[in-house]
Design a protein around this motif. Structure first.
Motif, PDB file in Angstrom:
ATOM      1  N   GLN A 261       0.808  -1.221   0.000  1.00 24.95           N
ATOM      2  CA  GLN A 261       0.000   0.000   0.000  1.00 24.95           C
ATOM      3  C   GLN A 261       0.843   1.275   0.000  1.00 24.95           C
ATOM      4  OE1 GLN A 261      -2.951  -0.364   3.221  1.00 24.95           O
ATOM      5  NE2 GLN A 261      -4.384  -1.156   1.706  1.00 24.95           N
ATOM      6  N   THR A 262       1.887   1.259  -0.823  1.00 25.41           N
ATOM      7  CA  THR A 262       2.702   2.458  -0.986  1.00 25.41           C
ATOM      8  C   THR A 262       2.457   3.138  -2.325  1.00 25.41           C
ATOM      9  OG1 THR A 262       4.532   1.127  -1.865  1.00 25.41           O
ATOM     10  CG2 THR A 262       4.544   1.600   0.510  1.00 25.41           C
ATOM     11  N   GLN A 263       1.836   2.416  -3.269  1.00 20.97           N
ATOM     12  CA  GLN A 263       1.564   2.956  -4.597  1.00 20.97           C
ATOM     13  C   GLN A 263       0.205   2.437  -5.074  1.00 20.97           C
ATOM     14  OE1 GLN A 263       4.692   4.722  -6.738  1.00 20.97           O
ATOM     15  NE2 GLN A 263       4.169   5.286  -4.650  1.00 20.97           N
ATOM     16  N   VAL A 264      -0.481   3.264  -5.876  1.00 16.17           N
ATOM     17  CA  VAL A 264      -1.738   2.816  -6.471  1.00 16.17           C
ATOM     18  C   VAL A 264      -1.472   2.278  -7.870  1.00 16.17           C
ATOM     19  CG1 VAL A 264      -3.162   4.427  -5.152  1.00 16.17           C
ATOM     20  CG2 VAL A 264      -2.286   5.114  -7.406  1.00 16.17           C
ATOM     21  N   ASN A 265      -2.379   1.434  -8.342  1.00 16.61           N
ATOM     22  CA  ASN A 265      -2.271   0.874  -9.687  1.00 16.61           C
ATOM     23  C   ASN A 265      -3.619   0.973 -10.376  1.00 16.61           C
ATOM     24  OD1 ASN A 265      -1.676  -0.495 -12.015  1.00 16.61           O
ATOM     25  ND2 ASN A 265      -1.531  -2.516 -11.079  1.00 16.61           N
ATOM     26  N   PHE A 266      -3.740   1.946 -11.268  1.00 15.48           N
ATOM     27  CA  PHE A 266      -4.963   2.112 -12.046  1.00 15.48           C
ATOM     28  C   PHE A 266      -4.777   1.683 -13.499  1.00 15.48           C
ATOM     29  CE2 PHE A 266      -5.865   5.770  -8.943  1.00 15.48           C
ATOM     30  CZ  PHE A 266      -6.569   4.933  -8.084  1.00 15.48           C
ATOM     31  N   SER A 267      -3.605   1.099 -13.816  1.00 13.36           N
ATOM     32  CA  SER A 267      -3.339   0.628 -15.177  1.00 13.36           C
ATOM     33  C   SER A 267      -3.715  -0.848 -15.289  1.00 13.36           C
ATOM     34  CB  SER A 267      -1.865   0.844 -15.528  1.00 13.36           C
ATOM     35  OG  SER A 267      -1.538   2.216 -15.497  1.00 13.36           O
ATOM     36  N   THR A 268      -4.965  -1.141 -15.001  1.00 14.48           N
ATOM     37  CA  THR A 268      -5.456  -2.515 -15.042  1.00 14.48           C
ATOM     38  C   THR A 268      -6.760  -2.562 -15.824  1.00 14.48           C
ATOM     39  OG1 THR A 268      -6.782  -2.275 -13.030  1.00 14.48           O
ATOM     40  CG2 THR A 268      -4.478  -2.949 -12.756  1.00 14.48           C
ATOM     41  N   PRO A 269      -7.089  -3.707 -16.389  1.00 12.47           N
ATOM     42  CA  PRO A 269      -8.383  -3.839 -17.086  1.00 12.47           C
ATOM     43  C   PRO A 269      -9.558  -3.549 -16.157  1.00 12.47           C
ATOM     44  CG  PRO A 269      -6.945  -5.695 -17.603  1.00 12.47           C
ATOM     45  CD  PRO A 269      -6.275  -4.940 -16.503  1.00 12.47           C
ATOM     46  N   GLU A 270      -9.427  -3.945 -14.881  1.00 14.26           N
ATOM     47  CA  GLU A 270     -10.520  -3.729 -13.930  1.00 14.26           C
ATOM     48  C   GLU A 270     -10.731  -2.242 -13.659  1.00 14.26           C
ATOM     49  OE1 GLU A 270      -8.849  -7.796 -13.279  1.00 14.26           O
ATOM     50  OE2 GLU A 270      -7.974  -5.790 -13.411  1.00 14.26           O
ATOM     51  N   ALA A 271      -9.637  -1.489 -13.521  1.00 12.53           N
ATOM     52  CA  ALA A 271      -9.759  -0.048 -13.279  1.00 12.53           C
ATOM     53  C   ALA A 271     -10.355   0.648 -14.492  1.00 12.53           C
ATOM     54  CB  ALA A 271      -8.397   0.541 -12.933  1.00 12.53           C
ATOM     55  N   GLU A 272      -9.907   0.253 -15.680  1.00 11.27           N
ATOM     56  CA  GLU A 272     -10.437   0.870 -16.899  1.00 11.27           C
ATOM     57  C   GLU A 272     -11.924   0.563 -17.073  1.00 11.27           C
ATOM     58  OE1 GLU A 272      -8.036  -0.145 -20.288  1.00 11.27           O
ATOM     59  OE2 GLU A 272      -6.168   0.392 -19.260  1.00 11.27           O
ATOM     60  N   LYS A 273     -12.316  -0.646 -16.768  1.00 13.62           N
ATOM     61  CA  LYS A 273     -13.724  -1.027 -16.880  1.00 13.62           C
ATOM     62  C   LYS A 273     -14.567  -0.262 -15.862  1.00 13.62           C
ATOM     63  CE  LYS A 273     -16.769  -5.086 -17.092  1.00 13.62           C
ATOM     64  NZ  LYS A 273     -16.853  -6.568 -16.959  1.00 13.62           N
ATOM     65  N   ALA A 274     -14.046  -0.093 -14.645  1.00 14.58           N
ATOM     66  CA  ALA A 274     -14.760   0.627 -13.595  1.00 14.58           C
ATOM     67  C   ALA A 274     -14.984   2.079 -13.987  1.00 14.58           C
ATOM     68  CB  ALA A 274     -13.993   0.531 -12.281  1.00 14.58           C
ATOM     69  N   MET A 275     -13.937   2.727 -14.461  1.00  9.30           N
ATOM     70  CA  MET A 275     -14.067   4.127 -14.860  1.00  9.30           C
ATOM     71  C   MET A 275     -15.005   4.270 -16.050  1.00  9.30           C
ATOM     72  SD  MET A 275     -13.485   7.296 -14.426  1.00  9.30           S
ATOM     73  CE  MET A 275     -12.192   7.395 -13.188  1.00  9.30           C
TER      74      MET A 275
END
Length: 432
Positions: free
Chosen positions: A227-241
């Motif tokens: 929990q030191t960095q976030v990861n929004f470069s994922t298929p799940e994050a893209e689908k959520a947004m």
């Protein structure tokens, strides 16, 4: 209480803590030192000016006096802005209070700077309180306070049953797809513009919390392992947004005309301009008392997947003990008295807050006393602490800005989330 506004000053708060430095415990506010026996002890307790909280706190003090007649608790109440400023400048001085009411998002920074007394029974408190609620009160394996409420902004929605009936909808949506179809039926237009929003997820809090929840409900996470960095470069994050963007651009059940304005979606809802609005249970009292609206209820929001409706939440309001207290043991005894099942039960009812204490939240009598919050109570076990945001305001602003830019076609989902990830990780690194 409007929870979104309670954290506006977080950046100022956290940025200044580094100046406080670390300090050993001095003789702050206690009139006598030593253990709590028959000696008279005075404890100073600082709280912010929330009417229901203050009255509930006064009742706790009355009840504690019956148990510990030698302990006097001086409850000092401050307007919110003055309260935050006063904490910020005094916690490293001999004028610090013994007990402070703090929002969970702030606690880690004070603990990090050595300004709080850890709980002696941390493991016990962790077992009694939901993980999402106590997460913000933990730092490096120790517990530095106790949350008395479970602060949540998702998992349920305000809803007008009459509008559902008029649209021919006779049951709650069981899936996310059904939720969207219902929202389309509920949306009304005049002159080509939306006059009644079918489903409104456009507040600064809702955008972030549902973006994170939709990631988690797909079985993914937005943090790295430590929990030191976030990861929004994922298929799940893209689908959520993309799902949140589609509410505006594809399904057209809401718009962004109110995003970033003082008129938040729950206010729009209570003016009759939306049929469903995702919001925390605190808005129920706002509707009844501030807007004088009674003909609404609080419905569950289905999971985005076949799994449970997992969601992220910030720790709510709770109490911490100052490292400067000359009577830290006595202070913690009072805080623990507040956590006793019967006392926590009464406090949550008096404040119309969601219990952080598991036994209270799961007590059938609590639901009988507050049936409208059933949708919130049902999802509490699925809550996860949102994580060490470091700068809460910045974290939320970056995600909301990206969301708006994607909706308006200024950036793609993939590129927008990559920049969001980079900007937040840069901030997190600067705070480590």
């Amino acid at each position: 209480m409007k929870k979104a506004l309670l954290l506006i000053v977080a950046l100022m708060l956290m940025g200044s803590l580094a100046l406080a430095g670390c300090s050993g415990g001095g003789n702050a506010t206690g009139e006598t030192g030593g253990k709590d026996g028959d000696k008279p002890i005075k404890l100073v307790w600082w709280v912010h000016e929330n009417p229901s909280f203050v009255e509930a706190n006064k009742k706790l003090i009355e009840d504690y006096k019956k148990v510990k007649p030698n302990v006097t608790i001086d409850l000092q109440v401050f307007p919110y802005d003055a309260f935050v400023q006063k904490i910020r400048v005094t916690m490293n001085t001999k004028t610090a209070p013994d007990i402070v009411q703090m929002f969970g998002t702030w606690v880690r920074e004070y603990a990090k700077n050595g300004l709080l007394e850890p709980a002696a029974n941390g493991a016990e408190l962790q077992a009694e309180v939901y993980p999402a609620a106590i997460g913000g009160f933990e730092y490096e394996g120790q517990v530095y306070g106790v949350p008395h409420e479970f602060n949540m902004e998702n998992g349920a929605a305000l809803r007008y049953p009459k509008l559902f009936e008029e649209a021919g909808i006779d049951k709650d949506p069981a899936t996310w797809a059904e939720l969207i179809e219902d929202a389309k039926k509920l949306t009304k237009r005049e002159g080509g513009k939306i006059s009644v929003r079918g489903l409104d997820i456009t507040s600064n809090d809702s955008v972030v919390f549902y973006f994170l929840a939709l990631i988690q409900q797909q079985g993914a996470d937005f943090w790295n392992q430590d929990q030191t960095q976030v990861n929004f470069s994922t298929p799940e994050a893209e689908k959520a947004m993309q799902e949140l963007v589609d509410l505006v651009n594809v399904h057209q059940v809401t718009d962004l005309t109110k995003l970033g304005t003082p008129e938040e979606p729950y206010m729009v809802f209570f003016k009759g301009l939306s049929a469903m609005t995702t919001a925390g249970p605190w808005t129920i009292a706002e509707g009844h008392n501030t807007f004088n609206v009674q003909d609404f209820d609080y419905m569950p929001v289905p999971s985005y997947s076949d799994g449970p409706a997992v969601f992220s939440a910030e720790s709510g309001w709770g109490e911490v003990v100052s490292k400067q207290s000359a009577n830290a043991e006595a202070a913690w005894e009072f805080v623990q008295f507040m956590m006793k099942d019967e006392n926590a039960f009464a406090w949550n009812l008096r404040t119309s807050s969601i219990p952080a204490n598991k036994k209270v939240a799961e007590d059938p009598k609590y639901l009988e006393s507050a049936p409208i919050v059933k949708a919130a109570l049902d999802v509490l076990p699925h809550g996860r602490w949102i994580g060490p945001l470091a700068d809460r305001d910045y974290f939320f602003k970056v995600i909301n800005d990206t969301y708006a830019q994607i909706v308006y076609g200024k950036v793609s989902v993939k590129d927008g989330l990559k920049k969001t990830e980079d900007d937040i990780n840069k901030m997190l690194k600067s705070k480590q």
